[in-house]
Design a protein around this motif. Structure first.
Motif, PDB file in Angstrom:
ATOM      1  N   ALA A  34       0.830  -1.205   0.000  1.00 20.03           N
ATOM      2  CA  ALA A  34       0.000   0.000   0.000  1.00 20.03           C
ATOM      3  C   ALA A  34       0.868   1.260   0.000  1.00 20.03           C
ATOM      4  O   ALA A  34       0.590   2.219  -0.723  1.00 20.03           O
ATOM      5  CB  ALA A  34      -0.925  -0.005   1.216  1.00 20.03           C
ATOM      6  N   LYS A  35       1.950   1.255   0.785  1.00 27.41           N
ATOM      7  CA  LYS A  35       2.852   2.406   0.796  1.00 27.41           C
ATOM      8  C   LYS A  35       3.496   2.603  -0.570  1.00 27.41           C
ATOM      9  O   LYS A  35       3.643   3.730  -1.044  1.00 27.41           O
ATOM     10  CB  LYS A  35       3.922   2.214   1.868  1.00 27.41           C
ATOM     11  N   GLY A  36       3.884   1.494  -1.181  1.00 26.35           N
ATOM     12  CA  GLY A  36       4.494   1.591  -2.507  1.00 26.35           C
ATOM     13  C   GLY A  36       3.550   2.171  -3.540  1.00 26.35           C
ATOM     14  O   GLY A  36       3.946   2.998  -4.366  1.00 26.35           O
ATOM     15  N   LEU A  37       2.277   1.751  -3.499  1.00 32.76           N
ATOM     16  CA  LEU A  37       1.294   2.281  -4.445  1.00 32.76           C
ATOM     17  C   LEU A  37       1.036   3.762  -4.222  1.00 32.76           C
ATOM     18  O   LEU A  37       0.897   4.532  -5.180  1.00 32.76           O
ATOM     19  CB  LEU A  37      -0.009   1.482  -4.328  1.00 32.76           C
ATOM     20  N   VAL A  38       0.962   4.164  -2.957  1.00 30.40           N
ATOM     21  CA  VAL A  38       0.736   5.584  -2.662  1.00 30.40           C
ATOM     22  C   VAL A  38       1.905   6.427  -3.155  1.00 30.40           C
ATOM     23  O   VAL A  38       1.721   7.488  -3.768  1.00 30.40           O
ATOM     24  CB  VAL A  38       0.513   5.777  -1.149  1.00 30.40           C
ATOM     25  N   LEU A  39       3.138   5.971  -2.900  1.00 27.31           N
ATOM     26  CA  LEU A  39       4.312   6.712  -3.354  1.00 27.31           C
ATOM     27  C   LEU A  39       4.385   6.756  -4.878  1.00 27.31           C
ATOM     28  O   LEU A  39       4.749   7.776  -5.466  1.00 27.31           O
ATOM     29  CB  LEU A  39       5.584   6.080  -2.780  1.00 27.31           C
ATOM     30  N   LEU A  40       4.031   5.635  -5.513  1.00 32.68           N
ATOM     31  CA  LEU A  40       4.035   5.600  -6.973  1.00 32.68           C
ATOM     32  C   LEU A  40       3.013   6.577  -7.550  1.00 32.68           C
ATOM     33  O   LEU A  40       3.307   7.311  -8.511  1.00 32.68           O
ATOM     34  CB  LEU A  40       3.742   4.183  -7.459  1.00 32.68           C
ATOM     35  N   PHE A  41       1.828   6.609  -6.963  1.00 27.60           N
ATOM     36  CA  PHE A  41       0.799   7.533  -7.431  1.00 27.60           C
ATOM     37  C   PHE A  41       1.233   8.980  -7.219  1.00 27.60           C
ATOM     38  O   PHE A  41       1.013   9.840  -8.088  1.00 27.60           O
ATOM     39  CB  PHE A  41      -0.516   7.266  -6.684  1.00 27.60           C
ATOM     40  N   ALA A  42       1.861   9.269  -6.075  1.00 28.90           N
ATOM     41  CA  ALA A  42       2.319  10.634  -5.806  1.00 28.90           C
ATOM     42  C   ALA A  42       3.400  11.057  -6.809  1.00 28.90           C
ATOM     43  O   ALA A  42       3.396  12.187  -7.305  1.00 28.90           O
ATOM     44  CB  ALA A  42       2.844  10.741  -4.383  1.00 28.90           C
ATOM     45  N   CYS A  43       4.333  10.138  -7.112  1.00 30.57           N
ATOM     46  CA  CYS A  43       5.387  10.458  -8.079  1.00 30.57           C
ATOM     47  C   CYS A  43       4.807  10.703  -9.468  1.00 30.57           C
ATOM     48  O   CYS A  43       5.215  11.642 -10.163  1.00 30.57           O
ATOM     49  CB  CYS A  43       6.409   9.321  -8.121  1.00 30.57           C
ATOM     50  N   LEU A  44       3.839   9.868  -9.870  1.00 33.66           N
ATOM     51  CA  LEU A  44       3.219  10.055 -11.182  1.00 33.66           C
ATOM     52  C   LEU A  44       2.439  11.368 -11.244  1.00 33.66           C
ATOM     53  O   LEU A  44       2.453  12.061 -12.273  1.00 33.66           O
ATOM     54  CB  LEU A  44       2.296   8.878 -11.498  1.00 33.66           C
ATOM     55  N   ALA A  45       1.768  11.714 -10.146  1.00 31.96           N
ATOM     56  CA  ALA A  45       0.998  12.960 -10.123  1.00 31.96           C
ATOM     57  C   ALA A  45       1.899  14.179 -10.249  1.00 31.96           C
ATOM     58  O   ALA A  45       1.487  15.227 -10.755  1.00 31.96           O
ATOM     59  CB  ALA A  45       0.177  13.046  -8.834  1.00 31.96           C
ATOM     60  N   ILE A  46       3.154  14.050  -9.801  1.00 34.33           N
ATOM     61  CA  ILE A  46       4.094  15.166  -9.894  1.00 34.33           C
ATOM     62  C   ILE A  46       4.818  15.163 -11.231  1.00 34.33           C
ATOM     63  O   ILE A  46       4.975  16.210 -11.885  1.00 34.33           O
ATOM     64  CB  ILE A  46       5.106  15.104  -8.730  1.00 34.33           C
TER      65      ILE A  46
END
Length: 311
Positions: A34-46
């Motif tokens: 779950a942490k990995g998915l959240v970080l991945l989504f945040a990186c993609l959003a930026i």
């Protein structure tokens, strides 16, 4: 007798994770996922909007017209937008103005902030408590925009570059962070320097500042980013278009449907799109911050937390 072994001692790698406290439970596989998915989504959003801006700035007019605007997939890469912007004219002049204002403003702000913070960190300095209270009051109360404009105008600073530096030269928050860091420096170390005959300026330059590299690097970045990104003071105090910094020129370009006249023959002949010019100016405005931030990133934790919490 105890046998002596030649088994090498393993030293922790600099990239290894820090030891987990004994009271903290080991994370589960689902939690790590779950942490990995959240970080991945945040990186993609930026990164995704930045990718679109960069690709569009490198695209030809034909590619932009085929995409109907912003380009996501690179095709027919060309640097003509940057060539036209850097070939002279308003954008080149605005870039030089922004660089000079950022360098001079950051140097002035850091000099005043460091001197003020060091004086306030010494409990025996004259009137340090009253000065500190006066600085804290400015964080909650301000004169307002109109009195500030009238003050700048009465000082004859309109249509001068000093109007871009002096009104916002000092941040009380940054001074408080520096003061908190300086107060954590051992008093015995400063006293020993005084016994050796060192004055306040020598103590500040040779002892306090070398021990405060982390917080100084962070505050310097804060001031530099503030000056580089500032646009309001220029729009308020500068009437000459040739004096505008890069951020104000970027706003003018983005607000227009087409690139302004004077960017070169490529725009007139249709080889270059106005949208590509707008995106290229955005990239030029974002590039210095993107380049400098990773070099100061390692100082953020020590510089901010130590100065703000322990002080």
């Amino acid at each position: 007798m105890t046998a002596v072994t030649d088994k090498p001692v393993r030293t922790p790698s600099r990239w290894a994770a820090p030891p987990r406290p004994v009271w903290e439970e080991k994370p589960s596989g689902a939690g790590l996922a779950a942490k990995g998915l959240v970080l991945l989504f945040a990186c993609l959003a930026i990164l995704f909007p930045l990718w679109i801006v960069v690709v569009t700035s490198l695209s030809s007019r034909k590619t932009i017209d085929e995409a109907g605007g912003l380009v996501m997939i690179p095709k027919d890469i060309t640097f003509i937008a940057y060539q036209e912007l850097l070939s002279g004219g308003q954008v080149t002049r605005a870039t030089i103005v922004s660089i000079v204002i950022t360098a001079m403003g950051t140097l002035f702000s850091m000099a005043v902030s460091v001197l003020c913070a060091y004086g306030l960190s010494r409990s025996g300095s004259l009137g340090h408590r009253w000065i500190l209270m006066a600085l804290l009051a400015t964080m909650f109360f301000s004169a307002g925009l109109i009195p500030t404009y009238l003050l700048v105008q009465s000082l004859g600073l309109t249509d001068t570059y000093l109007a871009l530096i002096l009104p916002s030269a000092i941040s009380v928050f940054n001074i408080l962070v520096l003061r908190g860091f300086f107060m954590n420096i051992s008093q015995e170390l400063i006293d020993s320097a005084r016994i050796d005959g060192a004055g306040d300026f020598r103590i500040l330059w040779q002892i306090v500042m070398p021990l405060s590299r982390a917080v100084i690097a962070v505050i310097t970045l804060f001031y530099a980013v503030g000056y580089w990104s500032a646009w309001f003071n220029a729009s308020l105090y500068l009437n000459d278009q040739n004096m505008l910094p890069l951020q104000n020129v970027m706003i003018q370009l983005v607000q227009k449907q087409e690139a302004p006249v004077g960017l070169g023959q490529a725009i007139k002949t249709g080889q270059l799109s106005g949208l590509a010019v707008q995106m290229a100016v955005m990239v030029m405005a974002l590039l210095p911050v993107a380049v400098l931030s990773p070099f100061v990133q390692k100082h953020f934790k020590k510089g901010m937390l130590t100065g703000a919490v322990k002080g």
